[in-house]
Write a protein that holds these residues in place. Structure first.
Motif, PDB file in Angstrom:
ATOM      1  N   LEU A  33       0.856  -1.187   0.000  1.00 35.33           N
ATOM      2  CA  LEU A  33       0.000   0.000   0.000  1.00 35.33           C
ATOM      3  C   LEU A  33       0.890   1.233   0.000  1.00 35.33           C
ATOM      4  O   LEU A  33       1.787   1.367   0.835  1.00 35.33           O
ATOM      5  CB  LEU A  33      -0.896   0.027   1.242  1.00 35.33           C
ATOM      6  N   MET A  34       0.636   2.124  -0.937  1.00 35.26           N
ATOM      7  CA  MET A  34       1.338   3.407  -1.001  1.00 35.26           C
ATOM      8  C   MET A  34       0.428   4.453  -0.375  1.00 35.26           C
ATOM      9  O   MET A  34      -0.722   4.620  -0.793  1.00 35.26           O
ATOM     10  CB  MET A  34       1.623   3.763  -2.464  1.00 35.26           C
ATOM     11  N   VAL A  35       0.924   5.135   0.642  1.00 33.98           N
ATOM     12  CA  VAL A  35       0.199   6.242   1.256  1.00 33.98           C
ATOM     13  C   VAL A  35       0.887   7.508   0.794  1.00 33.98           C
ATOM     14  O   VAL A  35       2.102   7.661   0.948  1.00 33.98           O
ATOM     15  CB  VAL A  35       0.224   6.157   2.796  1.00 33.98           C
ATOM     16  N   GLY A  36       0.129   8.403   0.180  1.00 30.05           N
ATOM     17  CA  GLY A  36       0.730   9.624  -0.334  1.00 30.05           C
ATOM     18  C   GLY A  36      -0.227  10.783  -0.302  1.00 30.05           C
ATOM     19  O   GLY A  36      -1.422  10.616  -0.055  1.00 30.05           O
ATOM     20  N   ASP A  37       0.309  11.968  -0.582  1.00 29.60           N
ATOM     21  CA  ASP A  37      -0.508  13.182  -0.512  1.00 29.60           C
ATOM     22  C   ASP A  37      -0.478  13.985  -1.802  1.00 29.60           C
ATOM     23  O   ASP A  37      -0.841  15.152  -1.818  1.00 29.60           O
ATOM     24  CB  ASP A  37      -0.074  14.056   0.663  1.00 29.60           C
TER      25      ASP A  37
END
Length: 86
Positions: A33-37
């Motif tokens: 899972l990539m968590v980004g903004d």
């Protein structure tokens, strides 16, 4: 960062960073899972076939307007999670 296996930021190319981490820790893209903004984070995750979770911030309003996947405002509050429109 205690919740994440690794944390990366600029100037490393994000697409390359994801591919490198997946190979190094021997994880398949469907298990990650990539968590980004930012939209660049989403693009890097997509190019690596990794699921993406958007952290909504005032700096990413334009991207938020067109993104319909899962997102959150604040991890400290369970009600900060917005489900995907799929």
């Amino acid at each position: 960062a205690h919740c994440f296996r690794e944390v990366h930021g600029a100037p490393c190319p994000k697409t390359e960073a994801i591919a490198t981490v997946l190979g190094r820790i021997r994880v398949n893209p469907e298990e990650a899972l990539m968590v980004g903004d930012a939209e660049a984070d989403f693009i890097a995750a997509s190019r690596n076939k990794v699921s993406f979770l958007l952290r909504r911030t005032p700096l990413s309003l334009a991207f938020q307007a067109c993104y319909d996947g899962p997102s959150f405002d604040n991890l400290n509050h369970a009600n900060g999670v917005k489900e995907s429109n799929e």
